[in-house]
Structures are given as structure tokens and as C-alpha cells.
Design a protein around this motif. Structure first.
Motif, mmCIF file in Angstrom:
data_model
loop_
_atom_site.group_PDB
_atom_site.id
_atom_site.type_symbol
_atom_site.label_atom_id
_atom_site.label_comp_id
_atom_site.label_asym_id
_atom_site.label_seq_id
_atom_site.Cartn_x
_atom_site.Cartn_y
_atom_site.Cartn_z
ATOM 1 N N MET A 169 4.269 59.953 71.379
ATOM 2 C CA MET A 169 3.422 58.828 70.985
ATOM 3 C C MET A 169 2.094 58.856 71.743
ATOM 4 N N PHE B 42 -1.783 59.132 70.120
ATOM 5 C CA PHE B 42 -2.890 58.223 70.447
ATOM 6 C C PHE B 42 -4.089 59.013 70.975
ATOM 7 N N VAL C 173 -3.559 57.744 65.622
ATOM 8 C CA VAL C 173 -3.076 56.361 65.522
ATOM 9 C C VAL C 173 -4.229 55.403 65.793
ATOM 10 N N ARG D 95 2.779 49.087 67.245
ATOM 11 C CA ARG D 95 3.274 50.124 68.162
ATOM 12 C C ARG D 95 4.797 50.152 68.233
ATOM 13 N N ASP D 96 5.424 48.992 68.144
ATOM 14 C CA ASP D 96 6.891 48.955 68.212
ATOM 15 C C ASP D 96 7.513 49.673 67.020
ATOM 16 N N TRP E 120 6.902 53.410 67.388
ATOM 17 C CA TRP E 120 7.797 54.001 68.380
ATOM 18 C C TRP E 120 9.192 54.169 67.784
#
Length: 554
Positions: free
Chosen positions: A333, A337, A342, A348-349, A352
Motif C-alpha cells: 500500500m 501511494f 492512489v 484507505r480502509d 487496505w
């Protein structure tokens, strides 16, 4: 102008007829294209309905010619946007176009190189080696004896592409207004990206520069070569390069005298060096563009499509590979970024969770059995699910990795791609954390910060000038305005309530204090204005309280 309009209308007719023929008449009706033609479009007999949608798309593009074939080939690199079954068909796009006459070839060469063909070449074969949608290739020999191939651009192709691109842009903009899924796939943005790539590809000067750059960066690379470009015999429409005498890489087998393991390793190593070391790589290394000599040396041809990766992008790509190998969701992740895949507004949750789900997919699979290209493609699919835009060069990288893995697996199934990639990844990570490189990066960022500080007063003055002139624009969404108005209402209502309550309290306190200071009735207490003021104040107080509570914004 009239000729241009007639050409456009004629091309519209061709496109509409082809759409009906391959079973896409509903698109014609949805876009209202029949209204754009002056006469009724003649419908061809519909194709066999048993053909898949993907196959009909491929046949449609092939029939519509060079522009659509090239756009389809470029679209086949975008695995982050289109489903696999469509990509597979797009990869099979063929340039089903006849060769053009030798006299036209001769005329183009002589005009471009400003000399008779007989003086430019000792010999020139009139029958082409191959013909494609953009141009065709002839074998020749220079006066100095070097054997070469001469690529000549198809006459009139520039005007054809210009007409098709203008019509395609018109159709896609219309489709965005009338068909919902077109906007979701960002096809207009994708079209502009492909159109620029196509315009670059038809200019042979760009291909010559790409070939020369890859040849220079491969000068110290063993076993991988590129043809020499003869600039004296090359222009926008003519490209002359060394003739490659070799075997197509997928035909370089043991029974033909080649060592398949060595060929596969040399090819993969050379490609990964281009990607991870130089950041400038062949964007379309399919078997037709890769040849092998009798000494198991690799030769790349056709440099119309290339990919570019910055140093930061390559280092972040190395982080991504290590994150995949270590099955570390947080590192993957972080790499996404850092690669600007992204955007800031992504959930984000949820992202992920999707990445962790991807990690679980590969959890029980040995690293040697994991396809690096497939894993990268899965990451791009996750990014696309969250409306993140994958940079063009990264999608081209994914396509290149797929081609490399397909060739390597066909020649040497036991060769582990990850073992070839990993040393390059370690070097990139070492470069990233090298103190000298870190110091250079800090110095560059400091200089950039000083430049920003230097121009800050000027920018501030310009901003103040815009504010005074009423030119400063602030973008606020309707939802934000609604929340802002509610907050202002609550604050103002509370403030009004407080002021009225305070004034009422002060008046009451004054009356009480004044009456307590003397036992005798005072003139103040005898004035009826006080009673009137108390009544008015009380009425105002209760009216404001009622209004505030009624508004529901207290």
C-alpha cells in the motif's frame, strides 16, 4: 473545406455500416448516429451471432483500418481497464492490409531523401518483406555494402489517421453524454492518451531516437543488441536500419540448434535491466519483435512503443516487488501511494482490505510459482476498482512483463522470473537508501524549497491583487455550502439568543438595584416606559427563542 466535410461524412458511413455488420447497431441508435448522415446508411448483413463480443470487436477494428487497429493494439496494454477476454482478442489484431505499389515506395524515398533511389542504395528489393497498417518494409543494400531494411510510411496514412481521430473524439464525447458506462471507464481521457501515442508512432524520427537510445544503454549489456539506425537515410516517413538475420525467439528451440535456457535467461535479464536500471524499455517485446542469432544472442526490433520510468518510480516499483514477495500489505500500500497511483480521497480502509485479500490469494503459493506480471496486473485491477488512474508507463510495464513471462515460460518453464528480478530490486533499494543519493535528493528538495521561498513575495502580491480585484476563485461544493450555512445559522442564532438574554438580564438587574437603593418611589420607577420596555423586551426574547427552536438549528 467541402472535401474535408465529404471525407468525414463518408467515413461516418463506413463506421456506422461496420458497427451494424458486427452486431453493434444498438450503439448507433443510442448515439443517434443515423441523424448525422445525409442519406440512409446501407446495412451490411449481420455477422454470425455465435461469435463472442470480443471477437466481433477485433474483427470490427480490423475492418475499420489502420487507426482502429493501432488503437486496439494500444488498448491491449491496458489490463487495468479492460477484461482479460477482450485483451486476448486485441492482442490478436492483424494488419490485414495489402502492400502499396513499388512506384509509390520509390517516390516517397526519393522525395524524403532528396536523391534518386539508385544513388541511395546499391540494391533495393521491390517486393516488401512485410506490410502493415502504418507502413511496409523492404530489404536493401547501402552503397557501402551494409545490408539494411527500409521502412516506408504508407502514403496518405497521416490524413486517414487525422480524420479517424477527429471522428472518434466526436463519437466518444457524444457517448459520454448519452451512455453512462463510457464516462465510468474514462474513455475520452484514454482516447487522448492513445491518440498521442499513435501520432508519435507514425513519426519514424521518434522510433529512430528510441532505437538509438536503447542501443546506447545496451552498449555494456552482454548478449542483447538492437539494430543500427542510419540517420542519413531516415526521415519522418523513411527509416533505415541494419538488417537482422535471426530466428523468431519462440522458434529458437533445441532441435534447431539453440539453447532455450540461455536464450530465455538472456532475454529476461536484458529486458529487466532496461526496466529497473535504465528506466527506458521496449514497450512491446512480443515474439515478432525479438530475434535470436545462431550464437544465442538476442536482437530487439521495432521501437515505436517504449516505456519510461523515473528513478523514484523504479525504486518504488522495487518496494512493490519486495512487498509482494514478503506478502506485506502495508508495504504494498505504501508503494502504491508513493507511485501516485492512489489518490488522496480513496477510502484507505477499503483499499487496505482489498490489498490484504490479494495477499491471501497468494499466501499459500510458493514465490517461485507466482507470476510477477499477473500479480502486478492484480494490483492495477484493485487500483482501478477504487477509481485510481494507473500511469501509462506502468500499464505498458505490465504489458511488457506479461510478454517477457510468456516467452520465458514457453522456452524454459523451470526458469524462475523472480530470481532474475530480485537482484535488480535489491540494487534499487540500496540506491534508495544510499547516503550519497539521499543527500543529493535532500539538496534538490532544498533548492526547490529556496526557489519557492524566493518567489513567495511575488506570488503573495499577485494573490492579494487578485483578491482586491475580485478575481480570486474559491471552489466549494454544494454539500460543503449546505454544511457551512447550517454552522453559520447555529452560531448566529446562539449569538442572538445570548445578546437578548444579556440585555434582558441587565435591564432587570438595573430595575431591581434601583428600587433597592431607595425606599421612596423614584421618578425612574414612576415612568411607564420601563414597564413598556420590559414588556417589549420580554416579547422579543420569547419570539427569538421560538424562532430559533422552530428552525431546528440551535
Amino acid at each position: 473545406m467541402l472535401k474535408t466535410r465529404i471525407r468525414y461524412l463518408s467515413r461516418y458511413q463506413d463506421i456506422i455500416t461496420a458497427l451494424y455488420h458486427y452486431g453493434f447497431g444498438q450503439i448507433v441508435r443510442d448515439l443517434g448516429l443515423l441523424d448525422r448522415t445525409k442519406k440512409r446508411t446501407k446495412k451490411k448483413r449481420a455477422q454470425d451471432s455465435s461469435l463472442s463480443v470480443a471477437k466481433r470487436i477485433r474483427l470490427l477494428l480490423e475492418e475499420l483500418g489502420p487507426t482502429f487497429i493501432k488503437l486496439g493494439q494500444l488498448a491491449s496494454t491496458r489490463g487495468d481497464l479492460f477484461p482479460a477476454y477482450v485483451l486476448t482478442e486485441l492482442e490478436n489484431l492483424q494488419d490485414n492490409v495489402p502492400s502499396f505499389a513499388y512506384q509509390e515506395v520509390k517516390d516517397i524515398i526519393e522525395v524524403e531523401l532528396e536523391a534518386p533511389l539508385e544513388k541511395l542504395f546499391r540494391s533495393f528489393e521491390p517486393v516488401p518483406l512485410a506490410a502493415a497498417s502504418i507502413g511496409q518494409v523492404h530489404r536493401a543494400e547501402l552503397p557501402t555494402g551494409e545490408k539494411v531494411v527500409v521502412k516506408v510510411r504508407r502514403p496518405g496514412i497521416e490524413r486517414t489517421i487525422e480524420t479517424d481521430l477527429a471522428i472518434l473524439q466526436d463519437l466518444l464525447e457524444l457517448a459520454e453524454e448519452r451512455i453512462g458506462w463510457v464516462k465510468r471507464f474514462r474513455l475520452v481521457d484514454l482516447f487522448h492518451e492513445f491518440a498521442e501515442a499513435l501520432k508519435e508512432e507514425i513519426n519514424y524520427k521518434n522510433e529512430a531516437q528510441n532505437a538509438e537510445r536503447i542501443r546506447r544503454q545496451n552498449s555494456e549489456t552482454q548478449h542483447l543488441f538492437t539494430p543500427v539506425v542510419y540517420s542519413s537515410h531516415s526521415t519522418m516517413k523513411v527509416l533505415t536500419m541494419t538488417y537482422v538475420d535471426g530466428t523468431k525467439i519462440t522458434d529458437a528451440t533445441y532441435d534447431k540448434g539453440f539453447n532455450q535456457e540461455i536464450v530465455a535467461e538472456r532475454f529476461a535479464t536484458g529486458m529487466f535491466e532496461q526496466i529497473f536500471v535504465h528506466g527506458f524499455f521496449h514497450g512491446d517485446p512480443h515474439p515478432g519483435n525479438v530475434f535470436v542469432t545462431k550464437e544465442n544472442e538476442i536482437i530487439l526490433i521495432d521501437f515505436g512503443m517504449v516505456g519510461r520510468l523515473t528513478t523514484d518510480m523504479r525504486q518504488n516499483l522495487a518496494l512493490l516487488v519486495l512487498g509482494l514477495k514478503g506478502r506485506n500489505t502495508d508495504r504494498v500500500m505504501e508503494a502504491l501511494f508513493r507511485m501516485d497511483i492512489v489518490h488522496d480521497h480513496v477510502d484507505r480502509d477499503r483499499l487496505w482490505d482489498d490489498l490484504d485479500h490479494l495477499r491471501l490469494k497468494y499466501y499459500d503459493i510458493p514465490m517461485a510459482d507466482i507470476s510477477l506480471a499477473e500479480a502486478v496486473q492484480d494490483l492495477f485491477n484493485v487500483a482501478n476498482k477504487h477509481d485510481c488512474i494507473v500511469p501509462v508507463d506502468l500499464t505498458m510495464l505490465g504489458k511488457a512483463l506479461l510478454s517477457v513471462e510468456a516467452i520465458v515460460s514457453s522456452l524454459a518453464p523451470t526458469l524462475r522470473i523472480i530470481d532474475i528480478v530480485e537482484p535488480f530490486g535489491r540494487v534499487l533499494i540500496k540506491e534508495r537508501y544510499d547516503p550519497l543519493n539521499f543527500a543529493k535528493k535532500v539538496q534538490a528538495e532544498f533548492q526547490e524549497g529556496m526557489e519557492t521561498l524566493r518567489y513567495f513575495p511575488r506570488d503573495m502580491r499577485k494573490t492579494l491583487k487578485d483578491i482586491r480585484g475580485g478575481k480570486l476563485k474559491v471552489n466549494i461544493s454544494i454539500r460543503e455550502i449546505h454544511h457551512l450555512i447550517q454552522k453559520v445559522d447555529r452560531i448566529s442564532n446562539k449569538l442572538a439568543f445570548s445578546i437578548v438574554l444579556l440585555s434582558f438580564s441587565i435591564i432587570m438587574a438595573g430595575v431591581i438595584i434601583g428600587g433597592s437603593l431607595t425606599a421612596e418611589p423614584t421618578i425612574l420607577l414612576q415612568i411607564p416606559a420601563i414597564e413598556i420596555g420590559l414588556v417589549i423586551t420580554s416579547l422579543m426574547f420569547f419570539w427569538i427563542i421560538w424562532a430559533i427552536f422552530r428552525s431546528g438549528r440551535f
